[in-house]
Scaffold this motif. Sequence first.
Motif, PDB file in Angstrom:
ATOM      1  N   ALA A 111      32.459  43.569  -2.610  1.00 37.00           N
ATOM      2  CA  ALA A 111      31.493  43.552  -1.505  1.00 37.00           C
ATOM      3  C   ALA A 111      31.004  42.139  -1.229  1.00 37.00           C
ATOM      4  O   ALA A 111      30.851  41.736  -0.069  1.00 37.00           O
ATOM      5  CB  ALA A 111      30.320  44.472  -1.837  1.00 37.00           C
ATOM      6  N   LEU A 112      30.777  41.375  -2.277  1.00 41.17           N
ATOM      7  CA  LEU A 112      30.281  40.016  -2.116  1.00 41.17           C
ATOM      8  C   LEU A 112      31.302  39.155  -1.385  1.00 41.17           C
ATOM      9  O   LEU A 112      30.944  38.257  -0.611  1.00 41.17           O
ATOM     10  CB  LEU A 112      29.973  39.421  -3.497  1.00 41.17           C
ATOM     11  N   ARG A 113      32.600  39.405  -1.624  1.00 42.67           N
ATOM     12  CA  ARG A 113      33.651  38.635  -0.969  1.00 42.67           C
ATOM     13  C   ARG A 113      34.043  39.214   0.379  1.00 42.67           C
ATOM     14  O   ARG A 113      34.979  38.726   1.014  1.00 42.67           O
ATOM     15  CB  ARG A 113      34.887  38.568  -1.881  1.00 42.67           C
ATOM     16  N   GLY A 114      33.355  40.256   0.821  1.00 42.05           N
ATOM     17  CA  GLY A 114      33.672  40.844   2.112  1.00 42.05           C
ATOM     18  C   GLY A 114      34.946  41.661   2.110  1.00 42.05           C
ATOM     19  O   GLY A 114      35.500  41.939   3.179  1.00 42.05           O
ATOM     20  N   ARG A 115      35.410  42.095   0.931  1.00 46.79           N
ATOM     21  CA  ARG A 115      36.642  42.884   0.851  1.00 46.79           C
ATOM     22  C   ARG A 115      36.322  44.360   1.047  1.00 46.79           C
ATOM     23  O   ARG A 115      36.552  45.212   0.173  1.00 46.79           O
ATOM     24  CB  ARG A 115      37.337  42.662  -0.496  1.00 46.79           C
TER      25      ARG A 115
ATOM     26  N   LEU B 278      23.632  44.600  -0.720  1.00 48.12           N
ATOM     27  CA  LEU B 278      23.800  43.219  -0.268  1.00 48.12           C
ATOM     28  C   LEU B 278      23.338  43.010   1.161  1.00 48.12           C
ATOM     29  O   LEU B 278      22.864  41.931   1.518  1.00 48.12           O
ATOM     30  CB  LEU B 278      25.273  42.808  -0.390  1.00 48.12           C
ATOM     31  N   LEU B 279      23.499  44.028   1.996  1.00 43.18           N
ATOM     32  CA  LEU B 279      23.133  43.869   3.399  1.00 43.18           C
ATOM     33  C   LEU B 279      21.624  43.944   3.574  1.00 43.18           C
ATOM     34  O   LEU B 279      20.935  44.627   2.819  1.00 43.18           O
ATOM     35  CB  LEU B 279      23.796  44.963   4.246  1.00 43.18           C
ATOM     36  N   PRO B 280      21.078  43.234   4.563  1.00 43.09           N
ATOM     37  CA  PRO B 280      19.622  43.262   4.779  1.00 43.09           C
ATOM     38  C   PRO B 280      19.163  44.621   5.277  1.00 43.09           C
ATOM     39  O   PRO B 280      19.962  45.462   5.683  1.00 43.09           O
ATOM     40  CB  PRO B 280      19.407  42.184   5.840  1.00 43.09           C
ATOM     41  N   GLU B 281      17.867  44.813   5.238  1.00 41.78           N
ATOM     42  CA  GLU B 281      17.297  46.072   5.706  1.00 41.78           C
ATOM     43  C   GLU B 281      17.560  46.266   7.199  1.00 41.78           C
ATOM     44  O   GLU B 281      17.751  45.332   7.947  1.00 41.78           O
ATOM     45  CB  GLU B 281      15.787  46.091   5.464  1.00 41.78           C
TER      46      GLU B 281
ATOM     47  N   PRO C 241      25.259  40.517   9.764  1.00 43.59           N
ATOM     48  CA  PRO C 241      25.522  40.984   8.402  1.00 43.59           C
ATOM     49  C   PRO C 241      26.703  41.938   8.313  1.00 43.59           C
ATOM     50  O   PRO C 241      27.448  41.924   7.328  1.00 43.59           O
ATOM     51  CB  PRO C 241      24.207  41.658   7.995  1.00 43.59           C
ATOM     52  N   LEU C 242      26.901  42.765   9.336  1.00 43.55           N
ATOM     53  CA  LEU C 242      28.033  43.682   9.309  1.00 43.55           C
ATOM     54  C   LEU C 242      29.358  42.920   9.430  1.00 43.55           C
ATOM     55  O   LEU C 242      30.330  43.207   8.734  1.00 43.55           O
ATOM     56  CB  LEU C 242      27.910  44.709  10.430  1.00 43.55           C
ATOM     57  N   LEU C 243      29.398  41.937  10.325  1.00 48.47           N
ATOM     58  CA  LEU C 243      30.603  41.126  10.479  1.00 48.47           C
ATOM     59  C   LEU C 243      30.922  40.384   9.188  1.00 48.47           C
ATOM     60  O   LEU C 243      32.072  40.319   8.750  1.00 48.47           O
ATOM     61  CB  LEU C 243      30.429  40.133  11.623  1.00 48.47           C
ATOM     62  N   GLN C 244      29.889  39.822   8.574  1.00 47.53           N
ATOM     63  CA  GLN C 244      30.086  39.069   7.329  1.00 47.53           C
ATOM     64  C   GLN C 244      30.613  39.985   6.235  1.00 47.53           C
ATOM     65  O   GLN C 244      31.522  39.626   5.485  1.00 47.53           O
ATOM     66  CB  GLN C 244      28.763  38.424   6.900  1.00 47.53           C
ATOM     67  N   ALA C 245      30.019  41.172   6.129  1.00 41.46           N
ATOM     68  CA  ALA C 245      30.461  42.109   5.098  1.00 41.46           C
ATOM     69  C   ALA C 245      31.877  42.597   5.345  1.00 41.46           C
ATOM     70  O   ALA C 245      32.596  42.935   4.403  1.00 41.46           O
ATOM     71  CB  ALA C 245      29.506  43.304   5.051  1.00 41.46           C
TER      72      ALA C 245
END
Length: 999
Positions: A145-149, A214-217, A371-375
Amino acid sequence: MLVVQGLVVQGGWVPGTDRPGRLALWAERSTALYEAKRREHPFAEPAESLAELLGEAVDQAAFETLTLHLPGTSKGPVPSPETGSEAPARGVRLREWAVPALLIPGDAALAALAQLAEPDPDAAWQPAASLRYLGILATHAYDLALRGRMLPQLVVEGGVPAARWRPVITGADAAGYRDFAAAMPPVVRATGAEIGRTLRDALHSLVDGAARALLPERILHGHRTGPRGPLPDRWIAALTDPDPALPGARPDDVRELGTALGDWLRAALDANGPIRVSFRLSEPGPETDEWGLEFALQSAEDPSLYLPAAEVWEGGRFPGLPQRPDETLLAGLGRAVRLFPLLHLSLREQQPDRMTLDTSEAHEFLRQAAPLLQAAGFGVQLPTWAGRKAVGLKLTTRSKKASPSRAAASSGFGLEQLVDFRIDLVIGDGVVTAEELAELARLKVPLVRVRGQWVELDDRQLKAALKAVDRRREGSVTAGEVLQQVIDGGEDDLPLVEVDADGELGDLLSGQAAERLTPLATPAGFLGTLRPYQERGLSWLHFLARLGLGGILADDMGLGKTAQTLSLLLAERSAGEEVKPTLLVCPMSLVSNWQKEAARFAPGLRVYVHHGAERRRVDISDDADLVVTTYGTATRDLAVLREVDWGRVVCDEAQAIKNSGTRQAQAVRAIPARTRLALTGTPVENHLAELWSIMDFCNPGLLGPAKRFRRRFQEPIEVRQDADAAAALKRATGPFVLRRLKTDKTIISDLPEKNEMKVWCTLTGEQATLYQAVVEDMMAAIDGSEGIQRRGNVLAAMTKLKQVCNHPVHLLKDGSRLPGRSGKLARLEELAAEIIEDGDKALIFTQYAEWGTLLQPYLTAHVDRPVLWLHGGLSKARRDEMVTRFQEDDEPMLFLLSLKAAGTGLNLTAANHVVHFDRWWNPAVEDQATDRAFRIGQSRNVQVRKFICTGTLEEKIDAMIERKKALASSVVGTGEDWITDLNTDQLRELFALDPAAVR
């Protein structure tokens, strides 16, 4: 095999059919009761008592009896290997057993495993291999998740659509997935599901939980009240909502969106390129409302390789781009539309390179799409202020003006002293009035320019700020209450962002008290002269002690923490007041150092060493100003030490108490004293929890419980690199930590240089043959093992390969000759001869005592000069004798040292050469060892050489460390255990011998 006395906690996974899977926990006692005839598991722990033992980690668990397939006989189940019980030789087969268990929902499994999967040697229970395996899998899921995989999907659970995150397993991750499947302990799938389904279900739940952590509220707070708005909008919102369900959605909409998202996931699984589409948001100019969103291609492995879309259309390139970068750009933008629908406007253009957004659209991008794009694996670059809480509190305090009579009676600043305080609301960088705040709330604009600076106004923060206006915002409080407010950091929705205090309270809260306070002169009775920075350190220590506060003196190794501590004891006694004795706890290797330093600098102090068989059991502080003991003795004699009225407890090399759960940390913390002081050059080696542990020793309870510290500071900083949380932690701990570095020329300008170099050595033919044989033998063992046995095999393989790199005799232990058989030894022979010929002295570190024992007589004969050998088996008197001889004898010589026995505490400034013959692969440990020579008192440049065999795992791990310097403390700070988590293919590549390694 580690035998666990007490309770062994097993972990399993129960895959879901029409709902997410669940984590199952059950436990067994270490005594097997084979007399049981019933089908219930005879020595399983009741679920209720297990829940009580595991505490808050299983708050969301349900009690349920599971039918598990476990090995057993007709008499009863076979106990786990961790219990140390012997299994029957015959009649063992898988049988069904009813086991009381705790079932934790999949969305809570990640947090539970983070608390339960790590062994704690002092706990009443221990995790079994099955639970540790799930803990490692949870860490892997978090890393994905941290690497966006991962990508968002729409699934149906119990007949209801739900927004879920799913892992994208490609490339090296696919090899890791296969390794996890091969290594799965049978207990994990004891519910009867096959390996693939169990692993897939567990990883899906853990990655989904990691993504939501990891994602913001969500931008919209509160409960959802039914099917409002189009399904894509509700789906996007649910991706960051604790409740992923989307009830009431039309089946056709679910089918259409689910199909599109499934196609996206399949396309991602088919893609192997390391190039991603990136978005950069730029704020508008002073007089406009137009935000810019630039598109680009960017290397996922090296983000500095960045090509704006405008240059893509002009034919621009950078290394690694696909043949048709324009197609890659368009395909990526097409996938991103699903997460930021406004992008479809740009895709109408033939060559889209950017788009213009108004302020509300920019806010939508910031809060939801970014945040969704980054994840989902896209690159995202935002303004520096984005994501930070815009509304905060400013605390202002002013010392009360004392009347002449009160001033005459005052004995100085204290925490009971009253000060005037005022709390203001801050937005961005400026204070706002209640009227301005009310106007901002009325406008309901989430993104606004305040005094020329753009800020995000969170609706929840605004409501909290409006409530705060009505509360008491000024008056009088004690300095101690102000200090606690600063440490608490404000409120959940209104953090404390600025402190303005005057006087000595301002000095304390600034975190720069050592620079602000008037330095204390070198105290009477101190034989020597403190350097200016040491006088400032003394004034800081004395200031904290006067307030009854503890602190961490975290000066770099060699800057004189010992001298500053001794000068503090003398300064207190020179004031003529009655001073209670100080207890100093240190590693055994430093006991003599403290004795000698006290005799050298502070001969007037009465020093008693509480250590050894002859130590006093009562009245140990009689006629003593300073009592020196070891961590081991303090743990054993805790009852005796607690009876003494100590003025201060000092922990030297305080990283020894960095793990708060260990017996020695708990013992030292239990010794009562007026103040406490921690001395360490490495206050944080691996994780921020270590800072909490040391701080909790110095000032018990000041930072709150460990759970709150983890939620408030550790997770935001370590996982999300939250700058606000980092600033709040610095503000909370700054008053109690003093750290100066040797590299800072404003601190010390006369310390010579430290020149570090790597010495590359080649293997001999014999070493190469042995190395290859070890690789083949150990990889076969690793392939055939799992769980803790696999970790043991990996560590054993590393040890054997490092022994081969040292010398064949080190591995074979056959007593054969040493010369001519090792590239490292040949280089050491040359270097040792040069050092002795130049009349110098050298420290030679090895982590293997057995190798040092072989090397010492050989080097003695080779250089015809003394070669001292210090290791853990020596008596204290013998160690002291060696150190004295090395420091005071003018004859050139070599000092061979065991890294564990001599890596900290010793002053060996007579050496101006340091050789690391074999590597521990922990930069902090190596630096500590090097600093035995590179410290105050060293007048010559220090040459540091690290021996590395080319083409072997030594070179490859060194390269990995160099690539990860920024994360060295958290990635490799624990030594070599991190390597055991590599998958089999990675280990094979790591261990493989490069043909160029042989000479």
